[in-house]
Every structure is written in C-alpha cells, then in structure tokens.
Scaffold this motif. Structure first.
Motif, PDB file in Angstrom:
ATOM      1  N   LEU A 189      35.329  25.216  79.821  1.00  0.00           N
ATOM      2  CA  LEU A 189      36.139  26.203  79.109  1.00  0.00           C
ATOM      3  C   LEU A 189      37.239  25.504  78.320  1.00  0.00           C
ATOM      4  N   GLY A 190      37.362  25.879  77.038  1.00  0.00           N
ATOM      5  CA  GLY A 190      38.419  25.316  76.198  1.00  0.00           C
ATOM      6  C   GLY A 190      38.060  24.011  75.537  1.00  0.00           C
ATOM      7  N   CYS A 191      36.801  23.590  75.638  1.00  0.00           N
ATOM      8  CA  CYS A 191      36.362  22.346  75.007  1.00  0.00           C
ATOM      9  C   CYS A 191      35.562  22.627  73.740  1.00  0.00           C
ATOM     10  N   ALA A 192      35.850  21.890  72.695  1.00  0.00           N
ATOM     11  CA  ALA A 192      35.089  21.973  71.452  1.00  0.00           C
ATOM     12  C   ALA A 192      35.384  20.722  70.638  1.00  0.00           C
ATOM     13  N   ILE A 193      34.434  20.314  69.816  1.00  0.00           N
ATOM     14  CA  ILE A 193      34.661  19.164  68.948  1.00  0.00           C
ATOM     15  C   ILE A 193      35.575  19.596  67.808  1.00  0.00           C
ATOM     16  N   ALA A 194      36.699  18.902  67.645  1.00  0.00           N
ATOM     17  CA  ALA A 194      37.659  19.245  66.602  1.00  0.00           C
ATOM     18  C   ALA A 194      37.052  18.987  65.228  1.00  0.00           C
ATOM     19  N   PRO A 195      37.111  20.002  64.336  1.00  0.00           N
ATOM     20  CA  PRO A 195      36.561  19.803  62.993  1.00  0.00           C
ATOM     21  C   PRO A 195      37.532  19.024  62.117  1.00  0.00           C
ATOM     22  N   PRO A 196      37.200  17.772  61.715  1.00  0.00           N
ATOM     23  CA  PRO A 196      38.126  17.022  60.872  1.00  0.00           C
ATOM     24  C   PRO A 196      38.092  17.568  59.445  1.00  0.00           C
ATOM     25  N   GLY A 218      33.205  10.495  60.708  1.00  0.00           N
ATOM     26  CA  GLY A 218      33.291  11.663  59.838  1.00  0.00           C
ATOM     27  C   GLY A 218      32.652  12.818  60.553  1.00  0.00           C
ATOM     28  N   GLU A 219      32.456  13.931  59.873  1.00  0.00           N
ATOM     29  CA  GLU A 219      31.869  15.107  60.501  1.00  0.00           C
ATOM     30  C   GLU A 219      30.496  14.748  61.058  1.00  0.00           C
ATOM     31  N   GLY A 220      30.289  15.051  62.337  1.00  0.00           N
ATOM     32  CA  GLY A 220      29.014  14.760  62.972  1.00  0.00           C
ATOM     33  C   GLY A 220      28.979  13.416  63.662  1.00  0.00           C
ATOM     34  N   SER A 221      29.971  12.547  63.411  1.00  0.00           N
ATOM     35  CA  SER A 221      29.936  11.223  64.028  1.00  0.00           C
ATOM     36  C   SER A 221      31.193  10.916  64.823  1.00  0.00           C
ATOM     37  N   LEU A 222      32.155  11.836  64.836  1.00  0.00           N
ATOM     38  CA  LEU A 222      33.439  11.565  65.461  1.00  0.00           C
ATOM     39  C   LEU A 222      33.371  11.707  66.979  1.00  0.00           C
ATOM     40  N   GLU A 223      33.814  10.712  67.695  1.00  0.00           N
ATOM     41  CA  GLU A 223      33.902  10.771  69.150  1.00  0.00           C
ATOM     42  C   GLU A 223      35.067  11.655  69.549  1.00  0.00           C
ATOM     43  N   PRO A 224      34.904  12.504  70.563  1.00  0.00           N
ATOM     44  CA  PRO A 224      36.010  13.373  70.996  1.00  0.00           C
ATOM     45  C   PRO A 224      37.229  12.551  71.385  1.00  0.00           C
ATOM     46  N   LEU A 258      42.535  24.426  71.719  1.00  0.00           N
ATOM     47  CA  LEU A 258      41.315  23.924  72.353  1.00  0.00           C
ATOM     48  C   LEU A 258      41.411  22.417  72.510  1.00  0.00           C
ATOM     49  N   LYS A 259      40.655  21.911  73.473  1.00  0.00           N
ATOM     50  CA  LYS A 259      40.623  20.465  73.704  1.00  0.00           C
ATOM     51  C   LYS A 259      39.473  19.855  72.907  1.00  0.00           C
ATOM     52  N   ASP A 260      39.765  18.766  72.241  1.00  0.00           N
ATOM     53  CA  ASP A 260      38.751  18.051  71.468  1.00  0.00           C
ATOM     54  C   ASP A 260      37.903  17.222  72.435  1.00  0.00           C
ATOM     55  N   CYS A 261      36.894  17.886  73.014  1.00  0.00           N
ATOM     56  CA  CYS A 261      36.025  17.230  73.990  1.00  0.00           C
ATOM     57  C   CYS A 261      34.625  17.837  73.879  1.00  0.00           C
ATOM     58  N   GLU A 262      33.656  17.228  74.528  1.00  0.00           N
ATOM     59  CA  GLU A 262      32.274  17.690  74.442  1.00  0.00           C
ATOM     60  C   GLU A 262      32.177  19.138  74.927  1.00  0.00           C
ATOM     61  N   PRO A 263      31.578  20.038  74.139  1.00  0.00           N
ATOM     62  CA  PRO A 263      31.469  21.442  74.550  1.00  0.00           C
ATOM     63  C   PRO A 263      30.802  21.571  75.906  1.00  0.00           C
ATOM     64  N   GLY A 264      31.243  22.565  76.663  1.00  0.00           N
ATOM     65  CA  GLY A 264      30.729  22.781  78.022  1.00  0.00           C
ATOM     66  C   GLY A 264      31.816  23.425  78.845  1.00  0.00           C
ATOM     67  N   TYR A 307      43.904  20.789  69.647  1.00  0.00           N
ATOM     68  CA  TYR A 307      44.094  21.261  68.289  1.00  0.00           C
ATOM     69  C   TYR A 307      44.182  22.788  68.279  1.00  0.00           C
ATOM     70  N   ALA A 308      44.852  23.325  67.258  1.00  0.00           N
ATOM     71  CA  ALA A 308      45.084  24.771  67.167  1.00  0.00           C
ATOM     72  C   ALA A 308      43.819  25.494  66.720  1.00  0.00           C
ATOM     73  N   ASP A 309      43.446  26.533  67.476  1.00  0.00           N
ATOM     74  CA  ASP A 309      42.337  27.411  67.096  1.00  0.00           C
ATOM     75  C   ASP A 309      42.951  28.721  66.605  1.00  0.00           C
ATOM     76  N   TYR A 310      43.071  28.864  65.304  1.00  0.00           N
ATOM     77  CA  TYR A 310      43.829  29.971  64.728  1.00  0.00           C
ATOM     78  C   TYR A 310      43.199  31.334  65.017  1.00  0.00           C
ATOM     79  N   SER A 311      41.894  31.389  65.193  1.00  0.00           N
ATOM     80  CA  SER A 311      41.228  32.675  65.408  1.00  0.00           C
ATOM     81  C   SER A 311      41.549  33.270  66.776  1.00  0.00           C
TER      82      SER A 311
END
Length: 271
Positions: free
Chosen positions: A73-80, A45-51, A65-71, A56-60
């Motif tokens: 460019l283009g990496c971020a944890i996807a918000p379920p 769930g939120e806070g426990s999901l492995e990348p 963006l890639k659902d991967c550990e931040p660091g 996934y689409a970043d509407y802003s």
C-alpha cells in the motif's frame, strides 16, 4: 558510449552546456536535486528508473506515495520528472501545502487522522476515523483534502460559531444527524410565529424537534432577546409561554388602545 551520454546526438546550438552535472541539475530547480543527480549518472528515464524509496506528491489523492515497486500500500514508481522528498511530512508540507497536513500525513500512512472535521450539513463535528466503526466517525469517507482537521472536538465546535456549543458537542459525540438527534430541552427561535419553541418531543404546547443547524438558548428570555431581537420582547416571551402579555397595544383603526389578552374574554382585550 552509453549512459550518462545523451541518447541522441546533441544539436541544440543555443542550449547552455554546464561544466558539471551538479551545475546542470541545480538549473532544474523544480526537480529534486538528488533524483536528478542519480538519474543523470545512470541514464535513467521513463521505464528504466530504479525506485528511490523516497516520497512524491500524488495530487489526485491528496497524499504522498512512496517511490517503490508497486505492491505494498502506498507504493508506486514515481513518474519523472517529479520532486522527491525524504519523509512523508516533508512531502506533505512542501509538495502539497494546500492539503490539510493531518489529512495528507495520515492518508500517506494508510490511516485516519482521528482529528475532527466540520459536518456543515448537520451543524456538528465528525471524527476523521473509519466510517465502518460508527459514530462519532464521519458517516462517509472524508475526501475534502483542504478542509481543516481540528485536534479536538471542542476546537471544531468552536469554529461553528453560529451553532450552540453545547448542542454541537452533544451531537458530535453521539453522531446525531437528521432523524437521530436527541432533544436538548433548550429553546430556539421560530421565525414564522415570532416566538421560541422548546427542543423537545412533539406533544406539549411549544415542543418541537429543533432542525439542525440552529442556535439553541437556555431560557425563553435569552432566546427572544438574542434569537429574535426584532420581535417585541413581551410578545415573544408571553407567546413562547402560551400566554398573553396583558400589556396594551395601539389599535390605529379606531384611534384607541386595546389590551393584549385573550379576545374571547371581550373588551378591553383586542378583537
């Protein structure tokens, strides 16, 4: 018992209970199926999901963006819950169909598309490349997600149907805008005077820098015929050449005709 059991006791009497995890996840049609199966098995769930290393689409930002550990460019944890896609192209096409595909794909890769975009302020096209590189790149960063990015300069200029094609191609290549445009030595309609002026350095009679965006014509006749069809052709042509037509006009005040010639020459020229 822990995952994949529900975190709390299930008391929603009327909620449907599915036979299998697959059936349950398929009912969540707006969630990526693989993501649902994975998180349902692990209890993530939120806070426990492995990348997932999917996209996934970043509407802003109008990109993916890639659902991967931040660091990186283009990496971020996807918000379920959110739909995930295997490739950037799939994410752009299905996740953000209202965003121009070249924009989404290039920005998702941390790049520019190197296509061409319409600069309606100056009636030209600009290249979608790094502005710090100078012309023909756009003067400012291009952030209009849904604006069409054309493959070539020609295609882009043809979409500006009200601008002379040769002028658009020239200014788009040089990056010309207000204050930087080189004269084309073609003709444009001056509506206030009813004649055509030449797009050239001010000085000689009939010379002025054409204000973009404006249609340009190769000859005075073409400019008068197409640019000011409501003006008498003899008037427009003669005045554009700094002359009189030497034709005849009705003088309704005196019920006679007068010649269209220099009034300083006296009759029969118009007073």
């Amino acid at each position: 018992g822990g995952p994949p059991c529900s975190d709390i006791q299930h008391h929603q009497f009327s909620d449907k209970i599915f036979e299998t995890r697959d059936e349950c996840c398929q009912a969540l049609g707006w969630i990526d199926l693989d993501l649902c199966l994975m998180t349902s098995q692990s209890g993530g769930g939120e806070g426990s999901l492995e990348p997932s290393n999917m996209y996934y689409a970043d509407y802003s930002s109008g990109n993916c963006l890639k659902d991967c550990e931040p660091g990186p460019l283009g990496c971020a944890i996807a918000p379920p819950p959110i739909a995930l896609y295997s490739t950037i192209k799939e994410c752009c096409d299905a996740g953000q169909p209202w965003v121009d595909s070249k924009y989404c794909t290039s920005r998702s890769n941390g790049e520019y598309s190197n296509g061409w975009i319409i600069d309606s302020d100056y009636g030209k096209c600009a290249k979608d490349c790094d502005p710090t590189g100078g012309p023909p790149c756009s003067d400012i960063q291009h952030h209009q997600f849904s604006d069409k990015i054309f493959e070539t300069r020609d295609e882009c200029c043809q979409a500006l149907g009200w601008i002379d094609l040769d002028l658009c191609l020239m200014t788009s290549q040089s990056g010309g805008g207000e204050g930087s445009l080189e004269p084309s030595n073609m003709y444009y309609a001056d509506y206030s005077s009813g004649n055509c002026l030449k797009d050239c350095e001010p000085g000689p009679l009939g010379c002025a820098i054409a204000p973009p965006p404006i249609a340009l014509y190769s000859t005075i006749k073409e400019c008068c015929d197409a640019g000011q069809p409501w003006v008498d052709s003899k008037y427009c042509t003669s005045r554009s050449n700094g002359e009189y037509s030497n034709g005849w006009i009705i003088d309704s005040d005196y019920g006679k005709c007068a010649k269209d010639c220099d009034p300083t020459g006296g009759p029969p020229c118009s007073d």
